[in-house]
Enzyme design. Structure first.
Site, short mmCIF file in Angstrom:
data_model
loop_
_atom_site.label_atom_id
_atom_site.label_comp_id
_atom_site.label_asym_id
_atom_site.label_seq_id
_atom_site.Cartn_x
_atom_site.Cartn_y
_atom_site.Cartn_z
N ASP A 116 0.80 -1.23 0.00
CA ASP A 116 0.00 0.00 0.00
C ASP A 116 0.83 1.27 0.00
O ASP A 116 0.27 2.38 0.05
CB ASP A 116 -0.94 0.01 1.21
N ASP A 174 -6.06 -4.62 -6.19
CA ASP A 174 -5.77 -3.26 -5.69
C ASP A 174 -4.31 -2.88 -5.93
O ASP A 174 -3.96 -1.71 -6.08
CB ASP A 174 -6.03 -3.15 -4.19
N1 GLY Z 1 -7.40 -1.62 -0.87
C1 GLY Z 1 -8.47 -1.98 -0.02
C2 GLY Z 1 -9.80 -1.55 -0.52
O1 GLY Z 1 -9.99 -1.17 -1.64
O2 GLY Z 1 -10.72 -1.61 0.28
#
Ligand code: GLY
Length: 398
Positions: A116, A174
């Site tokens: 992230d 993601d």
């Molecule tokens: N990356 C986590 C979400 O989109 O909730």
């Protein structure tokens, strides 16, 4: 009967004519003006209310605001929203606040246990550097990119997303969102291996994450010894086989940015195919704000009662606007994004000033099946909405 029928036809022609005229004669400035006022008020008040390093993430069911510290994956979005807010409104106070909220995130650059880092650092420090050109933002961006690239394993050909859970080597859709950071850092710091890692990740994801209809699985678990696929699953979607709305949005945005950075035709084709899946989905509500999972109406609930995900819509709008600039026939993408932005800018989704925990948008859904952040304000919805508005204004030359 004949008369009634012709009256009916005339009514349709007139109403569709007036719709077309309305689209032309209602200048974008009308709905953007109110939106810009709301953005300015909400962000100004939010920056005065919350404290750098403890950023507002979402509104709890009891109306209080969930604030998060440096390790939260969403913590870069509030500073990023302040930067976009400054660009959209010209309010210099927002830039001063954006700087304070950005600098409070300095130690994120040492985090090594998540993919992230792109969300956390590129949305905050990345925008700070893009807007100001101030080189003092670069060391955090350099260190963070090094740590993100270190999560790439050539045996799998992808960046590992999570270090938690019972997965062997989980890669989530993601993760496509964090490649833009690596492409930028590769060029900025002359690190060709970052660029190679980003493209390899995108190719591996293209091979394994997508179904025939170009919807995507949420999580692919790989065997770290040989890169074979162990399991195709979900974490936040309705079922392993379903199309989790935000996941589809992340994929669209990710491949659009991969193409923008590489001009590799495979990434453009993938982005266009994902766009087709989203834009032609028969169950998309009329206002184009998807339900939290595209398959939810088949299994759980009707479309009308199921919570929407404004964050997915905001990401889709921003991605489509960028995609429109990469192709010759981009008008269809601009029109679709415009419809989303008009919906999000209406009373149904836009906060009233001073309400909604000082967030801008209502009605996003974080993780439905974990009973977490359902039908509420969430920081990343605001961030991508602001980014989309900025892209829209640039395209429309407003
Ligand atoms: N990356 C986590 C979400 O989109 O909730």
């Amino acid at each position: 009967m004949k008369k009634k029928f012709s009256t009916f036809i005339i009514a349709i022609v007139l109403s569709s004519g007036s719709y077309a005229m309305q689209r032309q004669i209602e200048p974008a400035e009308n709905w953007l003006k109110n939106t810009t006022d709301v953005i300015n008020l909400q962000l100004t008040k939010a920056a005065e209310t919350y404290h750098p390093g403890k950023n507002p993430r979402s509104v709890n069911p009891d109306g209080t605001v969930r604030v998060v510290g440096l390790k939260d994956w969403t913590t870069g979005f509030f500073p990023g929203s302040l930067w976009y807010g400054y660009e959209l409104t010209g309010n210099k106070t927002l830039a001063d606040q954006a700087k304070k909220f950005t600098l409070a995130l300095d130690s994120i650059r040492y985090i090594k246990d998540t993919h992230d880092l792109g969300f956390m650092l590129y949305c905050s420090y990345g925008n700070a550097y893009r807007i100001t050109g101030d080189k003092s933002y670069l060391p955090a961006l350099s260190e963070g990119a090094k740590n993100l690239a270190a999560r790439f394993d050539p045996k799998v050909g992808a960046i590992r997303s999570w270090d938690f859970g019972k997965w062997q080597y989980p890669v989530i859709i993601d993760n496509m969102m964090n490649l833009e950071y690596l492409y930028w850092a590769g060029k900025q710091f002359n690190e060709q291996n970052y660029i190679k890692a980003a493209s390899s990740h995108a190719i591996t994801t293209l091979k394994n994450h997508f179904r025939k209809d170009f919807s995507s699985f949420h999580v692919i678990d790989y065997n770290p010894e040989n890169g074979s696929v162990v399991r195709k699953a979900t974490h936040q979607g309705l079922t392993d086989e379903s199309a989790w709305a935000r996941g589809q949005a992340w994929g669209l945005y990710g491949y659009t940015m991969c193409y923008a950075n590489t001009k590799d035709a495979r990434f453009l084709t993938q982005a266009q195919n994902i766009a087709k899946f989203i834009m032609n989905h028969p169950k998309t509500p009329k206002d184009k704000i998807p339900v939290w999972d595209y398959d939810v109406h088949n299994a759980l609930d009707t479309e009308e009662r199921a919570p929407r995900d404004a964050s997915a819509a905001a990401v889709i709008a921003s991605a489509l606007l960028e995609l429109s600039t990469q192709v010759n026939d981009g008008k269809k993408y601009v029109d679709y994004a415009e419809d989303i932005l008009k919906s999000l800018s209406s009373d149904a989704y836009l906060a009233k000033p001073g309400e909604n925990g000082l967030f801008i948008l209502k009605h996003s859904t974080g993780a439905m099946l974990y009973n977490s952040e359902i039908d509420t304000a969430i920081d990343y919805a605001d961030y991508y909405y602001l980014e989309a508005l900025k892209r829209y204004k640039m395209i429309k030359k407003i």
